[in-house]
Design a protein around this motif. Structure first.
Motif, short mmCIF file in Angstrom:
data_model
loop_
_atom_site.label_atom_id
_atom_site.label_comp_id
_atom_site.label_asym_id
_atom_site.label_seq_id
_atom_site.Cartn_x
_atom_site.Cartn_y
_atom_site.Cartn_z
N ARG A 191 38.88 37.78 41.25
CA ARG A 191 40.19 38.29 40.85
C ARG A 191 40.52 39.58 41.61
N ARG B 21 33.64 38.15 44.69
CA ARG B 21 32.55 37.90 43.74
C ARG B 21 33.07 37.82 42.32
N ASP B 22 34.09 38.65 41.99
CA ASP B 22 34.66 38.64 40.65
C ASP B 22 35.69 37.54 40.47
N ASP C 155 33.87 42.55 46.67
CA ASP C 155 33.83 42.66 45.20
C ASP C 155 34.85 41.73 44.56
#
Length: 263
Positions: free
Chosen positions: A30, A27-28, A24
């Motif tokens: 950050r 993908r983000d 996650d």
């Protein structure tokens, strides 16, 4: 560590890095994201830096690369992309689907694979990279150094980033985020430069004196040379099978969030 046990360790580590919250975060682009030891100690992971362009410290390592480069644990691919832009033959490998997908989106070549699995061009890579703490992969630095020696050509170069403190630890960790979501525990290692040099010399690696150690923006690096016997260089023409596999896989990768299939 035997080949079988190294492969088993690599598989458990691969499983841990393939699940949320690490995927996650990539993908983000950050964090926050951490490695948590069993005693609760947290090591912050620099997700934003990993997902940005190669910085000055990265470039200090990339300028030392020779010939064809294998980036072990390439993450979201900033180093692979930077080397490709400079015309290098470069391949990233990572166990994370999200990491491989991100590398491919940047225009790099990457395979979803553990370093302890069979890889293209074994014994012919000119340079291997273990950046962003990846000397810890598998939790057994000696086993990892032996494996990298198998991947490099005789006289090949290993560039590793080390911890900025004098440490030599092998621990169980898991990935966690600010909400406390935790991945599967897996073995990891942290080595400072002195510890890496001590282990490497015992295994037959050479160093180039003080030129083989440097710091940049607070980060520490070591360059190690595999013992030289017969030199077998790797160039694009030497790797038609791996190049064809990567190209065909990228052509089938129609979804930007779908990783390259390394099977």
């Amino acid at each position: 560590m035997s080949t079988a046990s190294a492969t088993s360790t690599g598989t458990s580590t691969a499983t841990a890095w393939c699940v949320d919250p690490y995927a996650d975060a990539l993908r983000d682009g950050r964090g926050p994201l951490f490695l948590r030891r069993t005693d609760g100690w947290l090591l912050p992971l620099e997700v934003e830096r990993w997902c940005a362009r190669a910085d000055a410290a990265d470039l200090s390592a990339l300028r030392r690369c020779e010939g064809a480069v294998l980036d072990v644990g390439c993450g979201p691919g900033r180093l692979v992309a930077a080397l490709a832009l400079r015309g290098r033959t470069v391949l990233g490998i990572d166990v994370s689907e999200a990491a491989v997908a991100h590398t491919v989106r940047l225009g790099g070549q990457a395979l979803r694979r553990s370093v302890f699995e069979q890889l293209p061009g074994e014994g012919r890579w000119d340079t291997a990279l273990l950046i962003d703490g990846n000397i810890g992969i598998g939790g057994d630095p000696d086993a990892l150094l032996r494996r990298i020696s198998q991947l490099l050509a005789p006289g090949g170069l290993l560039i590793a980033e080390t911890a900025p403190v004098d440490i030599d630890e092998q621990v169980q960790v898991h990935v966690t985020d600010a909400q406390g979501a935790a991945g599967t525990p897996f073995p990891w290692a942290r080595l400072g430069s002195r510890a890496l040099l001590r282990r490497a010399r015992r295994l037959g690696w050479r160093t180039d004196g003080t030129a083989g150690q440097w710091t940049a923006d607070g980060r520490c690096f070591v360059a190690l040379r595999r013992a030289r016997t017969e030199r077998i260089s790797i160039h694009s023409a030497d790797t038609p099978n791996s190049a064809a596999v990567i190209s065909s896989q990228r052509a089938r990768n129609t979804s930007p969030d779908e990783p390259v299939d390394a099977s």
